[in-house]
Design an enzyme around this catalytic site. Structure first.
Site, PDB file in Angstrom:
ATOM      1  N   HIS B  85       0.735  -1.150  -0.081  1.00 37.71           N
ATOM      2  CA  HIS B  85      -0.042   0.015   0.114  1.00 37.71           C
ATOM      3  C   HIS B  85       0.703   1.226  -0.197  1.00 37.71           C
ATOM      4  CE1 HIS B  85      -3.469   2.504   0.629  1.00 37.71           C
ATOM      5  NE2 HIS B  85      -2.666   3.226   1.490  1.00 37.71           N
ATOM      6  N   ASP B 164     -15.178   2.810   7.631  1.00 35.90           N
ATOM      7  CA  ASP B 164     -14.176   3.624   7.229  1.00 35.90           C
ATOM      8  C   ASP B 164     -14.610   4.699   6.006  1.00 35.90           C
ATOM      9  OD1 ASP B 164     -11.189   4.547   6.556  1.00 35.90           O
ATOM     10  OD2 ASP B 164     -11.928   3.747   4.781  1.00 35.90           O
ATOM     11  N   SER B 186      -7.769   3.901   9.105  1.00 41.38           N
ATOM     12  CA  SER B 186      -8.353   4.067   7.998  1.00 41.38           C
ATOM     13  C   SER B 186      -7.558   2.956   6.833  1.00 41.38           C
ATOM     14  CB  SER B 186      -8.371   5.248   7.342  1.00 41.38           C
ATOM     15  OG  SER B 186      -9.262   5.404   5.925  1.00 41.38           O
TER      16      SER B 186
END
Lengths: 446, 446
Positions: B85, B164, B186
């Site tokens: 990510h 979220d 988040s």
């Protein structure tokens, strides 16, 4: 004015910035007209709570809230209109005595009051314990009664400071109540919208008050008077003690009865003292006396002569109340259950204090108050204190008398009430009810 | 568990308290099921923003958000599933190269990505510039494609971490976005719901990144890896530079083209370096190499051999994309208007930096990105940088090439793009793209 972006104003406050009057006006106006949703306003409220608000921001906030609704103009009614506002306490029935007393001195008193919530009582609930007494009058009637009788006592109308009403409800459910700039703007926006010329504040400090300590009380008083002066409304604040309940009666009709004794000229400890102190300020501000000493003499005379009592009766009659219970309070009847609370074997000495918050909460649960704004109140419920600060107690003495709808309920709260009495082996020195006075930005002492 | 009172939790946080995991779970669950309204949540968010949240609170927040929706279980698919990510930057096309490369090494890569917003691009928009490429696949297809091809790249589904999604939208309109504990919860709640076993993070710091300085980048990386480890998902973070755009292409199809060059084994400065660094981490985490050095050799070999490129084509085919444009990128066509930006008379020397934020915003306005989530994007729009950090510039040299729908739009942004180039008379030292590495709570340097 720059284009309105609520998020940028929230971020400005979040990062410790000072909002301009224009920005605060945009925010409050936007909230009033629905452009700013609750979730943005609550985020702003929390940011302001934690970052603080300057005096200038406080003025702008109060002004925006004031102008969110109707601002009354009473200038066609002769005289200098003076009101009193109390920040709220337990057993605080002063308005009931003070308003007719000051009106009897020739100073018009237009008073818009609130209802009780939590441990504190409300003037409207007390007035409504007089059968027939109307407090939900429209603004035309308010104006007419003030003009005819020199005194009127009503509840808040929806026309006055609607932004305050919505903001107060939002603060209540978002953990942003106990913040002096909000409290001050809320009180002053409503008071300034009433059409008054001058204002006396009774700022209470102590465990039975909203401001639990004297320092917070001072800061609130400074904010409140600062806003008043900023808007050209001369405002004097008395800082008063609210550790113990005020007087001996807590509960709506019980407090009316105690007020009637005071209005008949009887000296009711603390209650008479505080009423005279506030009345003197109002009488001077209203131009009916040159000095506080002169005004005190006037006030005492109006109580002892029965003139204040007659003005109260006149107001009750004008607002639809049953005057026979004013002349004969015993006709109002009593609560179904009256239960005495006695001192235990180990309770002896002098009363050091009676916890006002504990007594206020117990009275509420006995039926005198409300936990939520939707609850009703029992006009006859409440607590009478048979012992007050400084008085000697022996085991078996009656400490308090509980008035409520049944014995079970009363007995449930006997221990709580008993525990509210803190005793000491030593003599307890008397303390004045008025701790300090704030006028034109200066405290008399401290 | 004590009875649920959202106001008391707001007040606890407002006054600097630490909420228990139970309390945070109640709050998030209450928000998800509608018991806690937006205005209470936004007040809580602001209180947390200004008072801070402990690591323990961060874990509980991430866990509550994670469990607000479906948590995928990919344990029936063989292999250690590893994802990457990135916290987002300008020109960041790494996922497009990295996912097939790591899959080609035998490590399954299930990747759920986002769209671009503001100055940063999004992997989904880049993939969708390949005609036919589907990113809105359901979870069954996601599972099947991962199983069959070892790689799948889709968008966030409504089943995953719905709390979220709502919280992010609320933070966006209440001034509570830039808070590391929220950002970390988040990101990690979504990643942990994907069904991955291990995670590599590309935490970007610099003016083109969400974290503008290295210190904030470090703190975010620490929070993110802390949450990963807490939930038993080994998480490594690389802290990488995002002052200048990554590579030379900014814009969806332009970035696919640059990625294809890298996938074909061409050395694309910064892009290849960062891809290899991240791939090595993922390959080791996935158990396909014993050391980072071995994994680097593997990654370089997979790029030069064409294996990574073939895996990319396989994925494009599996997800409905047109593979002919992968083999022949020129068939995809170009934007209607291509306008070069030249160095002025007074622009000469070496490029000290190219402002990533300015370039990202210009590319967005040329059509490559979106200002609000509702906007569409132009797949062919964007900016090519002809000059990068450290390269010499003479007046008249082409600095950048703007791709957009008409000349007027391009010319409107020529000056902005030109001004994004900061020149210096002195030679500029090269800097590594990876600034530091965080593993098991320890930074490699600094």
């Amino acid at each position: 004015m720059s284009p309105f972006d609520p998020v940028s104003l929230i971020i400005k406050k979040r990062d410790g910035g000072e909002l301009t009057p224009d920005e605060l006006t945009q925010l409050i106006d936007g909230y009033t007209d629905g452009q700013v949703p609750d979730y943005q306003m609550s985020s702003f409220l929390m940011a302001a709570f934690l970052r603080g608000m300057s005096d200038l921001e406080g003025f702008a906030l109060a002004e925006a809230m004031l102008h969110s609704g109707e601002v009354l103009d009473l200038s066609d009614i002769p005289g200098t209109k003076v009101d009193k506002h109390s920040t709220g306490g337990v057993g605080d029935k002063i308005s009931l005595i003070l308003a007719p007393l000051v009106a009897a001195a020739g100073v018009p008193v237009p008073m818009i009051s609130g209802r009780g919530l939590g441990h504190t009582g409300g003037t409207l609930d007390k007035l409504e314990s007089i059968p027939g007494f109307q407090t939900d009058l429209d603004l035309d009637t308010y104006r007419r009664l003030l003009s005819e009788h020199g005194v009127v006592m009503i509840g808040q109308t929806k026309e006055v400071a609607p932004a305050d009403k919505r903001l107060y409800a939002l603060r209540d459910v978002t953990g942003t109540v106990e913040f002096i700039p909000f409290i001050a703007a809320s009180i002053m926006s409503k008071k300034l919208a009433e059409g008054i010329d001058r204002l006396v504040l009774d700022v209470k400090a102590g465990r039975g008050a909203f401001m639990q300590d004297v320092e917070s009380g001072r800061r609130l008083a400074e904010r409140l008077t600062g806003i008043g002066e900023h808007f050209g409304c001369t405002t004097i604040a008395l800082l008063t003690r609210m550790d113990d309940p005020l007087g001996r009666a807590i509960g709506n009709w019980l407090e009316v009865e105690e007020s009637l004794r005071c209005l008949r000229g009887e000296h009711v400890e603390e209650v008479t003292d505080l009423t005279i102190a506030l009345a003197a300020e109002m009488i001077v501000l209203g131009g009916a006396a040159a000095t506080l000493d002169d005004a005190e003499v006037t006030a005492r005379t109006l109580l002892s002569s029965g003139a204040a009592f007659e003005k109260f009766k006149e107001m009750v009659q004008a607002q639809g109340g049953d005057v026979s219970v004013i002349d004969h309070p015993e006709r109002r009847g009593v609560a179904d259950a009256i239960v005495d609370v006695f001192a235990d074997e180990d309770q002896s000495g002098y009363v050091r204090s009676v916890d006002a918050r504990a007594i206020g909460l117990a009275a509420m649960r006995l039926g005198a108050g409300r936990m939520t704004v939707e609850d009703g109140v029992d006009p006859l419920a409440g607590i009478e204190l048979l012992k007050k600060r400084g008085e000697p107690v022996q085991p078996g003495d009656c400490l308090a008398r509980l008035h409520t709808r049944n014995r079970e309920l009363a007995e449930k709260f006997s221990d709580t009430v008993s525990e509210a009495f803190e005793l000491t082996g030593e003599h307890v020195e008397p303390e004045p009810i008025v701790l300090d006075r704030l006028y034109a930005g200066k405290w008399s002492t401290g």
